[in-house]
Scaffold this active site. Structure first.
Site, PDB file in Angstrom:
ATOM      1  N   TYR A  55      -0.832 -13.103  -9.647  1.00  0.00           N
ATOM      2  CA  TYR A  55      -0.688 -14.086  -8.569  1.00  0.00           C
ATOM      3  C   TYR A  55       0.299 -15.198  -8.921  1.00  0.00           C
ATOM      4  O   TYR A  55       0.730 -15.937  -8.031  1.00  0.00           O
ATOM      5  CB  TYR A  55      -2.040 -14.739  -8.234  1.00  0.00           C
ATOM      6  N   LEU A  58     -13.092 -10.674   4.387  1.00  0.00           N
ATOM      7  CA  LEU A  58     -12.872 -10.920   5.812  1.00  0.00           C
ATOM      8  C   LEU A  58     -11.842  -9.962   6.389  1.00  0.00           C
ATOM      9  O   LEU A  58     -11.380 -10.127   7.523  1.00  0.00           O
ATOM     10  CB  LEU A  58     -12.435 -12.373   6.037  1.00  0.00           C
TER      11      LEU A  58
END
Length: 266
Positions: free
Chosen positions: A43, A182
């Site tokens: 990341y 999600l």
């Protein structure tokens, strides 16, 4: 070294690459009550995550920090070197949880996991984790690994329910950690979740998280906004009833958000 319990809700930092935004979102999350921060070497934000943690009044021992070794750096010596570099960027002496991010490229079960065993024995990591493994790859990894496996992290949400991997986690005694819980926002448009959310005075995102929590999953939703961080954290207060859970269990549509040609399941 003392083992730590992995908190059920963590703040994800994938694609949170602006250093100031990342620092602020981690700081905000911890101030809201989160005690689990998930990042990765890939990341390129570990330094900002560390700054966000340092900016709070949280005691270091109260914050569970997990990161992941890039799949290009899974040779024995590389694992040892890159784990230390992750510690340095995060500003910590010990990682609470270190994952093999992807079992591809430089990954070799014996070589890679012997390095994780070494890190565990040295006390540089408190726990070992695996991410994005198939059941077969998990079986092989468990045979090669001496240190106990704390967690397996993989994409999971109502549109990718991962029943086999959740069952595997229960049977082998490690935690199942859901990333993209999600479905990158797709759950907000699912009629089943919208209906259940209306019933509970909640949001579909909260229902998705509450469903995963009802399955004893650890969830890692990501957000950089205070309102969404708060919304996600409040999902732990929602208690779905049996009918709600069975309705979500019965969803037969499948959509994987994270996929590419070299992925282990491809």
């Amino acid at each position: 070294m003392p083992r730590k319990t992995i908190p059920k809700i963590g703040v994800g930092t994938y694609e949170n690459t602006d250093p100031e935004v990342c620092k602020a979102s981690v700081e905000t999350a911890l101030n809201l009550g989160y005690r689990h921060v998930d990042t990765a070497e890939m990341y390129e934000n570990e330094a900002a995550v560390g700054e966000g943690i340092a900016a709070t009044d949280c005691d270091r021992d109260d914050v569970f920090i997990s990161t992941k070794i890039h799949s290009a750096n899974l040779g024995y010596e590389d694992v040892l070197t890159h784990a230390r570099e992750s510690c340095d960027r995060l500003g910590v002496d010990v990682l609470d949880l270190l994952y093999v991010h992807w079992p591809i490229r430089a990954y070799d079960p014996e070589e890679t996991l012997s390095a994780f065993d070494e890190l565990y024995d040295r006390g540089l990591i408190r726990h070992v984790g695996l991410s994005n493994f198939t059941p077969a790859l998990l079986e092989t990894a468990l045979e090669a690994l001496d240190a106990p496996l704390l967690a397996h992290q993989v994409e999971c949400h109502p549109l990718l329910q991962q029943k086999e991997l959740r069952k595997f986690a229960r049977e082998h005694g490690h935690r199942f950690v859901a990333y993209s819980p999600l479905a990158k926002g797709s759950v907000t448009e699912m009629p089943e979740l919208v209906d259940i959310a209306d019933k509970h005075g909640a949001t579909p995102a909260q229902v998705s998280l509450a469903w995963l929590l009802s399955k004893e999953c650890v969830v890692i939703p990501k957000s950089s906004s205070e309102s969404h961080l708060r919304e996600n954290f409040e999902a732990r207060r929602i208690s779905l009833d049996k009918t709600d859970i069975e309705r979500i269990d019965g969803i037969d549509r499948t959509t994987r958000q994270v996929d590419f040609e070299a992925a282990p399941w491809s």
